[in-house]
Design a protein around this motif. Sequence first.
Motif, PDB file in Angstrom:
ATOM      1  N   GLN A 129      11.586   9.160 -12.867  1.00 19.07           N
ATOM      2  CA  GLN A 129      12.871   8.642 -12.420  1.00 19.07           C
ATOM      3  C   GLN A 129      13.590   9.590 -11.466  1.00 19.07           C
ATOM      4  O   GLN A 129      14.611   9.238 -10.895  1.00 19.07           O
ATOM      5  CB  GLN A 129      13.763   8.303 -13.620  1.00 19.07           C
ATOM      6  N   ALA A 130      13.029  10.797 -11.281  1.00 17.06           N
ATOM      7  CA  ALA A 130      13.630  11.721 -10.325  1.00 17.06           C
ATOM      8  C   ALA A 130      13.313  11.285  -8.896  1.00 17.06           C
ATOM      9  O   ALA A 130      14.205  11.155  -8.071  1.00 17.06           O
ATOM     10  CB  ALA A 130      13.141  13.141 -10.569  1.00 17.06           C
ATOM     11  N   LYS A 131      12.008  11.033  -8.605  1.00 12.66           N
ATOM     12  CA  LYS A 131      11.655  10.596  -7.249  1.00 12.66           C
ATOM     13  C   LYS A 131      10.384   9.752  -7.159  1.00 12.66           C
ATOM     14  O   LYS A 131       9.908   9.485  -6.075  1.00 12.66           O
ATOM     15  CB  LYS A 131      11.565  11.797  -6.309  1.00 12.66           C
ATOM     16  N   GLY A 132       9.831   9.333  -8.289  1.00 11.18           N
ATOM     17  CA  GLY A 132       8.621   8.505  -8.254  1.00 11.18           C
ATOM     18  C   GLY A 132       7.359   9.303  -8.008  1.00 11.18           C
ATOM     19  O   GLY A 132       6.376   8.781  -7.488  1.00 11.18           O
ATOM     20  N   CYS A 133       7.358  10.591  -8.412  1.00 18.83           N
ATOM     21  CA  CYS A 133       6.245  11.487  -8.087  1.00 18.83           C
ATOM     22  C   CYS A 133       5.095  11.427  -9.082  1.00 18.83           C
ATOM     23  O   CYS A 133       4.068  12.073  -8.875  1.00 18.83           O
ATOM     24  CB  CYS A 133       6.739  12.921  -7.943  1.00 18.83           C
ATOM     25  N   TRP A 134       5.209  10.677 -10.172  1.00 21.90           N
ATOM     26  CA  TRP A 134       4.115  10.460 -11.113  1.00 21.90           C
ATOM     27  C   TRP A 134       4.375   9.157 -11.849  1.00 21.90           C
ATOM     28  O   TRP A 134       5.481   8.618 -11.816  1.00 21.90           O
ATOM     29  CB  TRP A 134       3.955  11.614 -12.110  1.00 21.90           C
ATOM     30  N   MET A 135       3.359   8.664 -12.518  1.00 19.64           N
ATOM     31  CA  MET A 135       3.532   7.496 -13.375  1.00 19.64           C
ATOM     32  C   MET A 135       2.524   7.566 -14.507  1.00 19.64           C
ATOM     33  O   MET A 135       1.490   8.233 -14.394  1.00 19.64           O
ATOM     34  CB  MET A 135       3.395   6.187 -12.593  1.00 19.64           C
ATOM     35  N   THR A 136       2.842   6.916 -15.610  1.00 15.99           N
ATOM     36  CA  THR A 136       1.883   6.764 -16.688  1.00 15.99           C
ATOM     37  C   THR A 136       1.478   5.294 -16.708  1.00 15.99           C
ATOM     38  O   THR A 136       2.265   4.414 -16.338  1.00 15.99           O
ATOM     39  CB  THR A 136       2.454   7.172 -18.060  1.00 15.99           C
ATOM     40  N   ALA A 137       0.234   5.052 -17.133  1.00 13.95           N
ATOM     41  CA  ALA A 137      -0.264   3.679 -17.162  1.00 13.95           C
ATOM     42  C   ALA A 137      -1.060   3.463 -18.439  1.00 13.95           C
ATOM     43  O   ALA A 137      -1.634   4.396 -19.006  1.00 13.95           O
ATOM     44  CB  ALA A 137      -1.135   3.408 -15.938  1.00 13.95           C
TER      45      ALA A 137
ATOM     46  N   THR B  70       0.824  -1.207   0.000  1.00 13.15           N
ATOM     47  CA  THR B  70       0.000   0.000   0.000  1.00 13.15           C
ATOM     48  C   THR B  70       0.856   1.254   0.000  1.00 13.15           C
ATOM     49  O   THR B  70       1.821   1.345   0.740  1.00 13.15           O
ATOM     50  CB  THR B  70      -0.922   0.012   1.239  1.00 13.15           C
ATOM     51  N   PHE B  71       0.455   2.211  -0.839  1.00 14.17           N
ATOM     52  CA  PHE B  71       1.065   3.536  -0.868  1.00 14.17           C
ATOM     53  C   PHE B  71      -0.054   4.546  -0.680  1.00 14.17           C
ATOM     54  O   PHE B  71      -1.118   4.417  -1.285  1.00 14.17           O
ATOM     55  CB  PHE B  71       1.779   3.793  -2.196  1.00 14.17           C
ATOM     56  N   GLY B  72       0.167   5.565   0.144  1.00 12.82           N
ATOM     57  CA  GLY B  72      -0.865   6.562   0.395  1.00 12.82           C
ATOM     58  C   GLY B  72      -1.944   6.007   1.295  1.00 12.82           C
ATOM     59  O   GLY B  72      -1.685   5.196   2.185  1.00 12.82           O
ATOM     60  N   LYS B  73      -3.181   6.435   1.044  1.00 14.85           N
ATOM     61  CA  LYS B  73      -4.335   6.001   1.826  1.00 14.85           C
ATOM     62  C   LYS B  73      -4.540   4.498   1.666  1.00 14.85           C
ATOM     63  O   LYS B  73      -4.392   3.958   0.576  1.00 14.85           O
ATOM     64  CB  LYS B  73      -5.569   6.765   1.321  1.00 14.85           C
ATOM     65  N   GLU B  74      -4.866   3.829   2.747  1.00 17.19           N
ATOM     66  CA  GLU B  74      -5.102   2.396   2.685  1.00 17.19           C
ATOM     67  C   GLU B  74      -6.423   2.137   1.966  1.00 17.19           C
ATOM     68  O   GLU B  74      -7.468   2.680   2.331  1.00 17.19           O
ATOM     69  CB  GLU B  74      -5.139   1.791   4.087  1.00 17.19           C
ATOM     70  N   ILE B  75      -6.362   1.309   0.931  1.00 12.83           N
ATOM     71  CA  ILE B  75      -7.545   0.968   0.151  1.00 12.83           C
ATOM     72  C   ILE B  75      -7.614  -0.545   0.021  1.00 12.83           C
ATOM     73  O   ILE B  75      -6.654  -1.246   0.346  1.00 12.83           O
ATOM     74  CB  ILE B  75      -7.529   1.628  -1.256  1.00 12.83           C
TER      75      ILE B  75
ATOM     76  N   PHE C  98       0.019  11.920  -7.485  1.00 12.96           N
ATOM     77  CA  PHE C  98      -0.353  11.510  -6.141  1.00 12.96           C
ATOM     78  C   PHE C  98      -0.779  12.717  -5.321  1.00 12.96           C
ATOM     79  O   PHE C  98      -0.094  13.739  -5.292  1.00 12.96           O
ATOM     80  CB  PHE C  98       0.797  10.735  -5.504  1.00 12.96           C
ATOM     81  N   LYS C  99      -1.921  12.581  -4.672  1.00 17.76           N
ATOM     82  CA  LYS C  99      -2.560  13.686  -3.956  1.00 17.76           C
ATOM     83  C   LYS C  99      -1.590  14.387  -3.001  1.00 17.76           C
ATOM     84  O   LYS C  99      -0.987  13.742  -2.147  1.00 17.76           O
ATOM     85  CB  LYS C  99      -3.777  13.165  -3.186  1.00 17.76           C
ATOM     86  N   ASP C 100      -1.479  15.685  -3.175  1.00 17.27           N
ATOM     87  CA  ASP C 100      -0.659  16.548  -2.317  1.00 17.27           C
ATOM     88  C   ASP C 100       0.795  16.075  -2.206  1.00 17.27           C
ATOM     89  O   ASP C 100       1.451  16.355  -1.207  1.00 17.27           O
ATOM     90  CB  ASP C 100      -1.264  16.651  -0.908  1.00 17.27           C
ATOM     91  N   TYR C 101       1.282  15.360  -3.216  1.00 10.70           N
ATOM     92  CA  TYR C 101       2.635  14.786  -3.157  1.00 10.70           C
ATOM     93  C   TYR C 101       2.837  14.050  -1.835  1.00 10.70           C
ATOM     94  O   TYR C 101       3.921  14.037  -1.264  1.00 10.70           O
ATOM     95  CB  TYR C 101       3.716  15.860  -3.338  1.00 10.70           C
ATOM     96  N   GLY C 102       1.765  13.420  -1.361  1.00 11.53           N
ATOM     97  CA  GLY C 102       1.793  12.750  -0.062  1.00 11.53           C
ATOM     98  C   GLY C 102       2.537  11.430  -0.046  1.00 11.53           C
ATOM     99  O   GLY C 102       2.870  10.906   1.009  1.00 11.53           O
ATOM    100  N   PHE C 103       2.809  10.872  -1.209  1.00 15.26           N
ATOM    101  CA  PHE C 103       3.560   9.617  -1.296  1.00 15.26           C
ATOM    102  C   PHE C 103       4.147   9.499  -2.692  1.00 15.26           C
ATOM    103  O   PHE C 103       3.739  10.213  -3.610  1.00 15.26           O
ATOM    104  CB  PHE C 103       2.674   8.400  -0.966  1.00 15.26           C
ATOM    105  N   PHE C 104       5.106   8.616  -2.846  1.00  9.37           N
ATOM    106  CA  PHE C 104       5.760   8.379  -4.121  1.00  9.37           C
ATOM    107  C   PHE C 104       5.802   6.881  -4.376  1.00  9.37           C
ATOM    108  O   PHE C 104       5.725   6.084  -3.449  1.00  9.37           O
ATOM    109  CB  PHE C 104       7.183   8.952  -4.115  1.00  9.37           C
ATOM    110  N   MET C 105       5.948   6.530  -5.642  1.00  8.59           N
ATOM    111  CA  MET C 105       6.007   5.122  -6.026  1.00  8.59           C
ATOM    112  C   MET C 105       7.463   4.724  -6.284  1.00  8.59           C
ATOM    113  O   MET C 105       8.289   5.572  -6.628  1.00  8.59           O
ATOM    114  CB  MET C 105       5.180   4.892  -7.300  1.00  8.59           C
ATOM    115  N   PRO C 106       7.774   3.432  -6.154  1.00 15.38           N
ATOM    116  CA  PRO C 106       9.116   2.965  -6.511  1.00 15.38           C
ATOM    117  C   PRO C 106       9.384   3.267  -7.993  1.00 15.38           C
ATOM    118  O   PRO C 106       8.479   3.195  -8.825  1.00 15.38           O
ATOM    119  CB  PRO C 106       9.058   1.455  -6.269  1.00 15.38           C
ATOM    120  N   LYS C 107      10.608   3.568  -8.327  1.00 19.84           N
ATOM    121  CA  LYS C 107      10.955   3.974  -9.696  1.00 19.84           C
ATOM    122  C   LYS C 107      11.114   2.792 -10.648  1.00 19.84           C
ATOM    123  O   LYS C 107      11.200   2.986 -11.848  1.00 19.84           O
ATOM    124  CB  LYS C 107      12.247   4.798  -9.673  1.00 19.84           C
ATOM    125  N   ASN C 108      11.107   1.580 -10.146  1.00 22.18           N
ATOM    126  CA  ASN C 108      11.381   0.394 -10.966  1.00 22.18           C
ATOM    127  C   ASN C 108      10.149  -0.490 -11.194  1.00 22.18           C
ATOM    128  O   ASN C 108      10.268  -1.696 -11.327  1.00 22.18           O
ATOM    129  CB  ASN C 108      12.492  -0.430 -10.316  1.00 22.18           C
TER     130      ASN C 108
END
Length: 175
Positions: A86-94, A44-49, A106-116
């Motif tokens: 690749q800078a810090k995982g602050c966005w992704m495309t899908a 889980t990243f960010g709010k638990e869902i 990600f809402k309010d830059y409250g969390f980031f995703m792994p870059k890999n």
Amino acid sequence: MKNYVILIALLITIVACKTETKTETETVTKEDVTAKTEAVTYKTFGKEIISDDAIASASMVDHYMSLKAGDSIPAKVTLKVKEVCQAKGCWMTADLGDGKEVMVKFKDYGFFMPKNIAGEEVIVNGLAFIEEVSVDDQRHYLEDKGAAKADIEKITEPKRTFSFQADGVLLVEKQ
């Protein structure tokens, strides 16, 4: 008293030796066994869902097509990640299918995703909307990807994109 002990021992023996016979034969398929043994786990990243009621990415395209710039709808959707900042995982495309993709922030830059995690499956929860991306933002995203300066300078017009502001993300963990 001795008779009671013998009687209890006899009853325990009978109950323990009881065999169950089935009158109907059960057919178990390989798919049944696989479905029961392969429990999907998430990080889980960010709010638990929870993963329940997430819609498929192909269905999300229909929702996006009905939106106008400025409209938004709450959604939970299963996506396959194409790229991550690749800078810090602050966005992704899908990938949404049919050559369409969505930009996930990600809402309010409250969390980031792994870059890999390119190619991995995620479930995102939040708001889906249509966004007009400015030239500066498009160039910034290309810089984050490490694109060539010539490619960055080719951006001269705003672009209408499918966007998603996620408040929670589930990443399928590899077993």
